[in-house]
Design a protein around this motif. Structure first.
Motif, short mmCIF file in Angstrom:
data_model
loop_
_atom_site.label_atom_id
_atom_site.label_comp_id
_atom_site.label_asym_id
_atom_site.label_seq_id
_atom_site.Cartn_x
_atom_site.Cartn_y
_atom_site.Cartn_z
N GLY A 96 0.86 -1.18 0.00
CA GLY A 96 0.00 0.00 0.00
C GLY A 96 0.90 1.23 0.00
N VAL A 97 0.41 2.32 0.54
CA VAL A 97 1.21 3.54 0.60
C VAL A 97 2.35 3.33 1.60
CG1 VAL A 97 1.19 6.00 1.14
CG2 VAL A 97 -0.80 4.94 0.05
N MET A 98 3.54 3.76 1.21
CA MET A 98 4.71 3.65 2.08
C MET A 98 5.13 5.03 2.57
SD MET A 98 7.07 0.81 0.14
CE MET A 98 6.75 1.50 -1.49
N ASP A 99 5.42 5.11 3.84
CA ASP A 99 5.90 6.35 4.43
C ASP A 99 7.41 6.41 4.21
OD1 ASP A 99 6.27 8.66 5.81
OD2 ASP A 99 5.91 7.82 7.79
N LYS A 107 7.16 14.35 -2.23
CA LYS A 107 5.99 14.87 -2.94
C LYS A 107 5.10 15.68 -1.99
CE LYS A 107 2.42 13.58 -6.24
NZ LYS A 107 1.83 12.48 -7.06
N SER A 108 4.97 15.21 -0.75
CA SER A 108 4.13 15.93 0.21
C SER A 108 4.72 17.29 0.55
CB SER A 108 3.96 15.10 1.48
OG SER A 108 3.24 13.91 1.20
N THR A 109 6.04 17.36 0.60
CA THR A 109 6.70 18.64 0.87
C THR A 109 6.51 19.61 -0.29
OG1 THR A 109 8.35 17.59 2.28
CG2 THR A 109 8.91 19.75 1.38
N ALA A 110 6.61 19.08 -1.51
CA ALA A 110 6.50 19.92 -2.70
C ALA A 110 5.06 20.35 -2.98
CB ALA A 110 7.06 19.18 -3.92
N PHE A 111 4.09 19.51 -2.59
CA PHE A 111 2.69 19.79 -2.90
C PHE A 111 1.85 19.65 -1.62
CE2 PHE A 111 4.65 17.97 -6.71
CZ PHE A 111 4.41 18.98 -7.63
N PRO A 112 1.64 20.73 -0.88
CA PRO A 112 0.86 20.66 0.37
C PRO A 112 -0.55 20.09 0.17
CG PRO A 112 2.03 22.74 0.20
CD PRO A 112 2.21 22.06 -1.12
N ARG A 113 -1.15 20.35 -0.99
CA ARG A 113 -2.49 19.81 -1.24
C ARG A 113 -2.44 18.29 -1.26
NH1 ARG A 113 -6.21 21.00 -6.64
NH2 ARG A 113 -7.98 19.68 -6.03
N ALA A 146 -0.25 16.46 0.32
CA ALA A 146 -0.01 16.03 1.71
C ALA A 146 -1.33 15.95 2.47
CB ALA A 146 0.96 16.99 2.39
N ARG A 147 -2.20 16.95 2.29
CA ARG A 147 -3.49 16.93 2.99
C ARG A 147 -4.36 15.78 2.50
NH1 ARG A 147 -2.85 22.53 2.01
NH2 ARG A 147 -4.27 22.42 0.22
N TYR A 148 -4.33 15.55 1.20
CA TYR A 148 -5.10 14.45 0.61
C TYR A 148 -4.65 13.11 1.18
CZ TYR A 148 -6.44 11.06 -3.00
OH TYR A 148 -6.92 9.96 -3.65
#
Length: 263
Positions: free
Chosen positions: A194-197, A204-210, A212-214
């Protein structure tokens, strides 16, 4: 073990591939990673030296038939290959259709180039490396193992036409190869995380805050309430490599969900 078994991990210079390679090397496998970025290859070599690991890094392009043939031939010239982990891949999120944000202009469609690049890396690369690894195992009469890294998104996901199609193909190849290669004593297993931390998600979360929220909101669909650590997925790869009666299976290690990404 009395004699080191030899393993190959594609896409092994970062993220899950590197976690798998380090785990295999720590458990006594003589491990080689394939990658393209020379700087990352050098970092893997330096890490192997500092940690005393039997871990090697080779530049190879898994989307090139000639590159794969040469790299696998060089790797197996003097020693057989016992394990191949097909991990190299990249996810390019694209909607099949979308309207411009300003509401005007022409309808935008999924670029063919993005489709072809994703399938070439995530599916054709698995085919090329798996084919050469299997041929080497048969020539050396080694009852080897091929572990293909799929994804929890193989069932389909919003904005993931190319990636989900590629990963569904990886799972189909896994089952097909288990039938074809079983008579040679070669096992083929898929691991579907699944999704890996890990590094990719954090970048990607740092580059795109939206984004990260999703992704944070998606955790409510996961019974365990968190994403997987890369080492937990590496555990599944090692299990697949070591269990002598496991073949043709897809090991889903996703914390119980979500089954697919939704808007």
């Amino acid at each position: 073990m009395s004699e080191a078994r030899n393993a190959l991990v594609t896409g092994g210079t970062r993220g899950l591939g590197l976690a798998v390679a380090r785990r295999l090397a720590a458990e006594g496998w003589s491990t080689t990673v394939f990658g393209l970025d020379q700087g990352r290859l050098e970092k893997v070599r330096a890490m192997a030296r500092s940690e005393g690991l039997d871990l090697h890094a080779v530049r190879a392009d898994v989307t090139s038939e000639e590159s794969v043939r040469q790299a696998v031939a060089d790797l197996t010239r003097t020693r057989p290959l016992h394990l191949c982990v097909n991990n190299a891949g990249r996810n390019l999120s694209r909607l099949l259709l979308r309207t411009p944000r300003d509401g005007g202009g022409e309808l935008l469609t999924h670029p063919l180039d993005d489709w072809e690049r994703t399938l070439r890396l995530c599916l054709t690369g698995v085919f090329l490396v798996g084919r050469e690894a299997a041929a080497s195992m048969v020539r050396h009469e080694v009852p080897g193992v091929i572990v293909n890294v799929s994804s929890g998104l193989a069932c389909g996901a919003y904005g993931q036409s190319a990636y989900t199609a590629a990963k569904a193909g990886v799972e189909a190849l896994t089952r097909t190869w288990s039938y074809e290669l079983g008579p040679y004593g070669i096992r083929v297993v898929a691991v579907a995380p699944g999704v890996m931390d890990g590094e990719a998600l954090r970048e990607k979360s740092t580059a795109f805050p939206r984004h990260a929220r999703y992704m944070e909101g998606l955790k409510r669909f996961v019974p365990l309430g968190r994403w997987a650590a890369e080492d937990e997925i590496a555990d599944a790869v090692c299990f697949a490599a070591d269990n002598p009666y496991l073949t043709g299976s897809v090991i889903r290690i996703d914390g119980g969900g979500p089954p697919g990404w939704v808007p």
